[in-house]
Enzyme design. Sequence first.
Site, mmCIF file in Angstrom:
data_model
loop_
_atom_site.group_PDB
_atom_site.id
_atom_site.type_symbol
_atom_site.label_atom_id
_atom_site.label_comp_id
_atom_site.label_asym_id
_atom_site.label_seq_id
_atom_site.Cartn_x
_atom_site.Cartn_y
_atom_site.Cartn_z
ATOM 1 N N LYS A 22 3.871 -2.266 -11.534
ATOM 2 C CA LYS A 22 2.725 -3.148 -11.248
ATOM 3 C C LYS A 22 1.941 -2.614 -10.063
ATOM 4 O O LYS A 22 0.717 -2.478 -10.121
ATOM 5 C CB LYS A 22 3.218 -4.559 -10.920
ATOM 6 C CG LYS A 22 2.155 -5.456 -10.284
ATOM 7 C CD LYS A 22 2.650 -6.830 -9.913
ATOM 8 C CE LYS A 22 3.318 -6.930 -8.596
ATOM 9 N NZ LYS A 22 2.448 -7.031 -7.409
ATOM 10 N N ASN A 23 2.645 -2.267 -8.984
ATOM 11 C CA ASN A 23 1.933 -1.894 -7.749
ATOM 12 C C ASN A 23 1.352 -0.495 -7.794
ATOM 13 O O ASN A 23 0.550 -0.120 -6.947
ATOM 14 C CB ASN A 23 2.850 -2.083 -6.537
ATOM 15 C CG ASN A 23 3.076 -3.555 -6.250
ATOM 16 O OD1 ASN A 23 2.399 -4.417 -6.828
ATOM 17 N ND2 ASN A 23 4.038 -3.862 -5.413
ATOM 18 N N CYS A 123 -1.690 -15.403 1.498
ATOM 19 C CA CYS A 123 -0.942 -15.846 0.318
ATOM 20 C C CYS A 123 0.345 -16.469 0.844
ATOM 21 O O CYS A 123 0.549 -16.577 2.057
ATOM 22 C CB CYS A 123 -0.666 -14.680 -0.624
ATOM 23 S SG CYS A 123 0.613 -13.607 -0.024
ATOM 24 N N ARG A 128 -1.830 -11.818 5.479
ATOM 25 C CA ARG A 128 -2.290 -10.622 4.756
ATOM 26 C C ARG A 128 -3.697 -10.157 5.177
ATOM 27 O O ARG A 128 -4.634 -10.108 4.392
ATOM 28 C CB ARG A 128 -2.277 -10.859 3.250
ATOM 29 C CG ARG A 128 -1.036 -11.453 2.668
ATOM 30 C CD ARG A 128 0.178 -10.555 2.648
ATOM 31 N NE ARG A 128 0.052 -9.427 1.757
ATOM 32 C CZ ARG A 128 0.367 -9.437 0.460
ATOM 33 N NH1 ARG A 128 0.749 -10.551 -0.097
ATOM 34 N NH2 ARG A 128 0.244 -8.344 -0.278
ATOM 35 N N ASP A 313 9.837 -5.796 -0.853
ATOM 36 C CA ASP A 313 9.753 -6.415 -2.187
ATOM 37 C C ASP A 313 11.111 -6.563 -2.847
ATOM 38 O O ASP A 313 11.207 -7.167 -3.907
ATOM 39 C CB ASP A 313 8.844 -5.587 -3.109
ATOM 40 C CG ASP A 313 7.399 -5.679 -2.685
ATOM 41 O OD1 ASP A 313 6.578 -4.923 -3.232
ATOM 42 O OD2 ASP A 313 7.093 -6.475 -1.786
ATOM 43 N N ARG A 405 3.429 -12.565 -13.064
ATOM 44 C CA ARG A 405 2.547 -11.611 -12.391
ATOM 45 C C ARG A 405 3.220 -10.238 -12.255
ATOM 46 O O ARG A 405 2.546 -9.234 -12.138
ATOM 47 C CB ARG A 405 2.197 -12.129 -10.995
ATOM 48 C CG ARG A 405 1.470 -13.451 -11.005
ATOM 49 C CD ARG A 405 0.941 -13.793 -9.658
ATOM 50 N NE ARG A 405 0.189 -12.661 -9.110
ATOM 51 C CZ ARG A 405 -0.183 -12.573 -7.838
ATOM 52 N NH1 ARG A 405 0.136 -13.533 -7.007
ATOM 53 N NH2 ARG A 405 -0.870 -11.546 -7.396
HETATM 54 C C1 EPZ Z 1 1.540 -3.916 -1.010
HETATM 55 O O1 EPZ Z 1 0.856 -4.997 -0.412
HETATM 56 C C2 EPZ Z 1 2.240 -4.483 -2.230
HETATM 57 N N1 EPZ Z 1 1.255 -5.019 -3.166
HETATM 58 C C3 EPZ Z 1 3.201 -5.584 -1.806
HETATM 59 O O2 EPZ Z 1 3.896 -6.022 -2.979
HETATM 60 C C4 EPZ Z 1 4.224 -5.010 -0.821
HETATM 61 O O3 EPZ Z 1 5.071 -6.047 -0.372
HETATM 62 C C5 EPZ Z 1 3.490 -4.361 0.366
HETATM 63 O O4 EPZ Z 1 2.540 -3.378 -0.115
HETATM 64 C C6 EPZ Z 1 4.452 -3.679 1.327
HETATM 65 O O5 EPZ Z 1 5.189 -2.698 0.652
HETATM 66 C C7 EPZ Z 1 0.587 -4.161 -3.974
HETATM 67 O O6 EPZ Z 1 0.787 -2.962 -3.942
HETATM 68 C C8 EPZ Z 1 -0.411 -4.773 -4.931
HETATM 69 P P1 EPZ Z 1 0.602 -3.716 3.368
HETATM 70 P P2 EPZ Z 1 -0.188 -4.707 0.815
HETATM 71 O O7 EPZ Z 1 -0.842 -3.524 3.599
HETATM 72 O O8 EPZ Z 1 -0.862 -3.422 0.583
HETATM 73 C C9 EPZ Z 1 -0.050 -5.800 7.586
HETATM 74 C C10 EPZ Z 1 4.793 -7.564 -4.508
HETATM 75 O O9 EPZ Z 1 5.672 -8.432 -4.385
HETATM 76 N N2 EPZ Z 1 -1.466 -5.435 7.398
HETATM 77 O O10 EPZ Z 1 1.494 -2.505 3.272
HETATM 78 O O11 EPZ Z 1 -1.011 -5.916 0.986
HETATM 79 C C11 EPZ Z 1 0.406 -6.863 6.586
HETATM 80 O O12 EPZ Z 1 0.117 -8.157 7.073
HETATM 81 C C12 EPZ Z 1 3.752 -7.390 -3.422
HETATM 82 O O13 EPZ Z 1 4.713 -6.769 -5.481
HETATM 83 C C13 EPZ Z 1 -2.354 -5.635 8.457
HETATM 84 O O14 EPZ Z 1 -1.983 -6.123 9.516
HETATM 85 O O15 EPZ Z 1 0.816 -4.577 2.046
HETATM 86 C C14 EPZ Z 1 1.886 -6.609 6.494
HETATM 87 O O16 EPZ Z 1 2.528 -7.234 7.588
HETATM 88 C C15 EPZ Z 1 3.899 -8.401 -2.304
HETATM 89 N N3 EPZ Z 1 -3.657 -5.300 8.277
HETATM 90 C C16 EPZ Z 1 2.005 -5.095 6.662
HETATM 91 O O17 EPZ Z 1 0.772 -4.668 7.257
HETATM 92 C C17 EPZ Z 1 -4.116 -4.752 7.113
HETATM 93 O O18 EPZ Z 1 -5.308 -4.419 7.015
HETATM 94 C C18 EPZ Z 1 2.195 -4.324 5.364
HETATM 95 O O19 EPZ Z 1 1.159 -4.726 4.475
HETATM 96 C C19 EPZ Z 1 -3.188 -4.542 6.053
HETATM 97 C C20 EPZ Z 1 -1.875 -4.888 6.227
#
Ligand code: EPZ
Length: 427
Positions: A22-23, A123, A128, A313, A405
């Site tokens: 998915k991701n 969410c 996020r 995850d 999802r």
């Molecule tokens: C991706 O989300 C995945 N989703 C998530 O999977 C996964 O948990 C996450 O990466 C971490 O591996 C998809 O790929 C669609 P991040 P993403 O940006 O990109 C902070 C699932 O269950 N952050 O790596 O949104 C954020 O708050 C989903 O399949 C900022 O502060 O995650 C978090 O604490 C859930 N500012 C950390 O970084 C930003 O601009 C990691 O988030 C972006 C992120």
Amino acid sequence: MDKIIIKGGKRLTGTLPISGAKNAALTLLPCALLTEEPLTLRNLPRLADIDGFQHLLNQFGVSTTIAGSRPQDFGRVMTLQTPRLTNTTAPYELVRKMRASILVLGPLLGRAGEAKVSLPGGCAIGNRPIDLHLKALEAMGAEIELAAGYVRAAAPDGGLPGGDFAFPVVSVGATENALMAAVLANGTTRLDNAAREPEIVDLCNLLVAMGARIENIGESDLTIHGVPRLHGATYRVMADRIEAGSYACAAAITGGDVMLKGANPAEMRATTHALRNAGVNVEESDAGLRVYCDGPLRAVNLSTAPYPGFATDMQAQLMALLCQADGTSVLNETIFENRYMHVPELNRMGAHIETNGRTAVVHGVDRLTGAEVMATDLRASMSLVIAGLAAEGETVVHRLYHLDRGYERLEEKLALVGADIERVGSD
Ligand code: EPZ
């Protein structure tokens, strides 16, 4: 709303097919915006989020056709083509339903020099933010404006110059947006502390197949030399390492023996390591991952971390398994601030878990008992299914739209390996 009824106690045995990730799919689909030529993606999982993204891309003038696949087949082939962008706005009513929509920002900016995307908002698992997405694009020369709940991004006349950016925090999505904007920039972009998840590698491999020039793929310091245009490609989405890890926990908690067909062991080393520490046997092969458990489960202490660390995850699913371990496990969720919503529901099934901020203490219990439980987010709902497979009696999981999802035809796959599981419409 549908619900799932599980009668626990059945050992899972046999072969379970793993779907496309998915991701990975959610970052490969927007690559169709980067070229006017056809992009064909194979092994796309049948998931609500994929359907949602397809609908979003249609808004921009992307044509999408699904190649024939038999109803019993897992996965689909989709061909996408964007001869001309008819729109560069991702509206609130679509983005609010699926926050991965933010991944159109980079490619729209790269292809059209402009984008207007509704802010995705938070969410269940955290607020996020997308500040790192915006800072990376600004470092590449984009002008960013936030107004009325939208982010508006514009490239200077002639396109993005490209630039250097060091991520203060590893961000999967921000790395993906930066990559998809950089491949068509006028100059070179260097990203430091970029995410190294296999899904990022899958994205880089697709972009290179489309003609992009990316150095150090798989590392945290990426260099992207912009090219004037990209061509189409045919590409197979990687296997879903989180789906595979989830079903590994399901097999283990039932004392079963399951072959996860199509899983890629090389991308699951942190999960495999944690499972072996918990007393689960894992055999790697070219066919996938064989997971079997014939002895007591052991407590495990770990923290989630960006790849190659233990995936956030996978945290909820491992926790469900550890509810049946001998001893006390301590888990630390370092990525998201609110990713323990499965805990109250697991405790209602007889688990004994205490949380304090980002730390969860899981006291192993002799048995779990079935209950009516509520899914709250994608991975939390899978942890309830895993617990239900081992629990005595019947477990009913409500709000299945969370599960749909991220898990392709979950009840069919679990039934393939002997689970007593049924999906029923709401009364
Ligand atoms: C991706 O989300 C995945 N989703 C998530 O999977 C996964 O948990 C996450 O990466 C971490 O591996 C998809 O790929 C669609 P991040 P993403 O940006 O990109 C902070 C699932 O269950 N952050 O790596 O949104 C954020 O708050 C989903 O399949 C900022 O502060 O995650 C978090 O604490 C859930 N500012 C950390 O970084 C930003 O601009 C990691 O988030 C972006 C992120």
